[in-house]
Design a protein around this motif. Structure first.
Motif, PDB file in Angstrom:
ATOM      1  N   THR A   1       2.228   7.857  -4.355  1.00  0.00           N
ATOM      2  CA  THR A   1       2.979   7.356  -3.178  1.00  0.00           C
ATOM      3  C   THR A   1       2.297   6.524  -2.344  1.00  0.00           C
ATOM      4  OG1 THR A   1       4.429   9.403  -3.292  1.00  0.00           O
ATOM      5  CG2 THR A   1       4.224   8.213  -1.396  1.00  0.00           C
ATOM      6  N   LEU A   2       2.703   5.271  -2.119  1.00  0.00           N
ATOM      7  CA  LEU A   2       1.924   4.529  -1.331  1.00  0.00           C
ATOM      8  C   LEU A   2       2.657   4.092  -0.153  1.00  0.00           C
ATOM      9  CD1 LEU A   2      -0.775   2.289  -1.251  1.00  0.00           C
ATOM     10  CD2 LEU A   2       0.962   0.775  -2.130  1.00  0.00           C
ATOM     11  N   THR A   3       2.163   4.088   1.153  1.00  0.00           N
ATOM     12  CA  THR A   3       2.544   3.686   2.261  1.00  0.00           C
ATOM     13  C   THR A   3       2.072   2.312   2.832  1.00  0.00           C
ATOM     14  OG1 THR A   3       2.926   6.117   2.853  1.00  0.00           O
ATOM     15  CG2 THR A   3       3.099   4.401   4.625  1.00  0.00           C
ATOM     16  N   ILE A   4       2.983   1.310   3.005  1.00  0.00           N
ATOM     17  CA  ILE A   4       2.468   0.046   3.267  1.00  0.00           C
ATOM     18  C   ILE A   4       3.227  -0.300   4.985  1.00  0.00           C
ATOM     19  CG2 ILE A   4       2.892  -2.431   2.761  1.00  0.00           C
ATOM     20  CD1 ILE A   4       2.730  -1.722  -0.030  1.00  0.00           C
ATOM     21  N   ASN A   5       2.483  -1.093   5.687  1.00  0.00           N
ATOM     22  CA  ASN A   5       2.746  -1.154   6.979  1.00  0.00           C
ATOM     23  C   ASN A   5       3.763  -2.369   7.077  1.00  0.00           C
ATOM     24  OD1 ASN A   5       2.212  -2.963   9.517  1.00  0.00           O
ATOM     25  ND2 ASN A   5       1.463  -0.915   9.913  1.00  0.00           N
TER      26      ASN A   5
END
Length: 277
Positions: free
Chosen positions: A209-213
């Protein structure tokens, strides 16, 4: 089994897998992925914090459990706090594992590190530095990692939050096996990635799971879970691994230099002419 082989695999998972449908969602995921990749290319520096927990079960050829030289009956916890400069590549990081701490500096002047139970600093042999240069830290930047996984973006799901995009991926069996082996083969020199190690690697399942601004498109956080087995030298290790990491201080780290005092007083590192296989 050469116990450090699975450690190489684990570190590769940390360094290489930090990226990231209905057709509409799929197109949006591609757009977010592409913008994040492009934004990451402009980074001059960043900080990274990683927490990893591994549970390892070893079996001898006869099927009996063996601990070898490592504790197998408790989770192995590792933390890495790193500051990285992109051009020229340099980093300063602290690694904690088995209750011990190792501090490292790396730049075009070489690699210097502390060693548990020993005073002062040690300079890595030229052969190790040359091998590290082949595994360029540029391969571990968000931009390179996103580029590596770009062809798999169709398999990522997209969730939109108020301030971020969340790209997630989950796979089992042959698909994830191909992804991991391809990524490792493209990113590591052959002498650090023996053929029998790859042959003995089986990845059962993995999720990321990758969180991107939303504003900067910089990656902010990653979580991953992976189950895999390693067979080598007649032994088999089953490993369950969970990892979480955060990125911060984008373009705020500044120049990373090795303190002159460290360089002047460092001792040569004895008994090690290459990275462990």
């Amino acid at each position: 089994m050469k116990h450090k082989s699975w450690m190489i695999i684990s570190l590769l998972f940390i360094m290489l897998v930090s990226a990231a449908c209905s057709s509409a969602e799929g197109e949006k995921a591609k757009e977010v992925f592409a913008k994040s990749s492009e934004a990451s290319k402009s980074l001059d520096s960043l900080a990274m914090s990683i927490n990893m927990t591994q549970n390892i079960s070893l079996q001898s050829p006869k099927g009996t459990d063996t601990t070898g030289s490592m504790p197998m009956n408790m989770p192995i916890k590792t933390t890495i706090d790193s500051k990285m400069q992109m051009d020229p590549i340099a980093f300063h990081q602290t690694i904690e594992i088995f209750g011990q701490t190792v501090e490292q500096y790396y730049s075009d002047r070489g690699m210097y590190m502390s060693q548990p139970g020993k005073d002062g600093w040690f300079k890595a042999p030229k052969e190790i530095v040359e091998q590290l240069n082949q595994v360029s830290a540029a391969q571990q930047t968000p931009a390179k990692q996103l580029e590596t996984l770009q062809e798999y973006v169709d398999e990522f799901n997209l969730e939109e939050k108020e301030d971020s995009y969340i790209l997630s991926f989950s796979s089992k069996g042959e698909d994830v096996q191909k992804l991991i082996k391809k990524t490792m083969t493209e990113s590591m020199p052959k002498e650090l990635l023996p053929e029998d190690l790859l042959k003995g690697l089986t990845v059962e399942k993995a999720s990321y799971t990758l969180t991107i601004n939303k504003d900067t498109y910089y990656p902010e956080a990653i979580e991953s879970a992976m189950d895999f087995t390693m067979e080598m030298d007649g032994e088999k290790a089953s490993i369950s691994q969970e990892m979480s990491g955060t990125y911060s201080k984008f373009n705020e780290v500044g120049e990373i230099t090795i303190p002159q005092e460290v360089i002047d007083h460092a001792k040569e590192m004895p008994g090690l002419s290459s990275l462990p296989q």
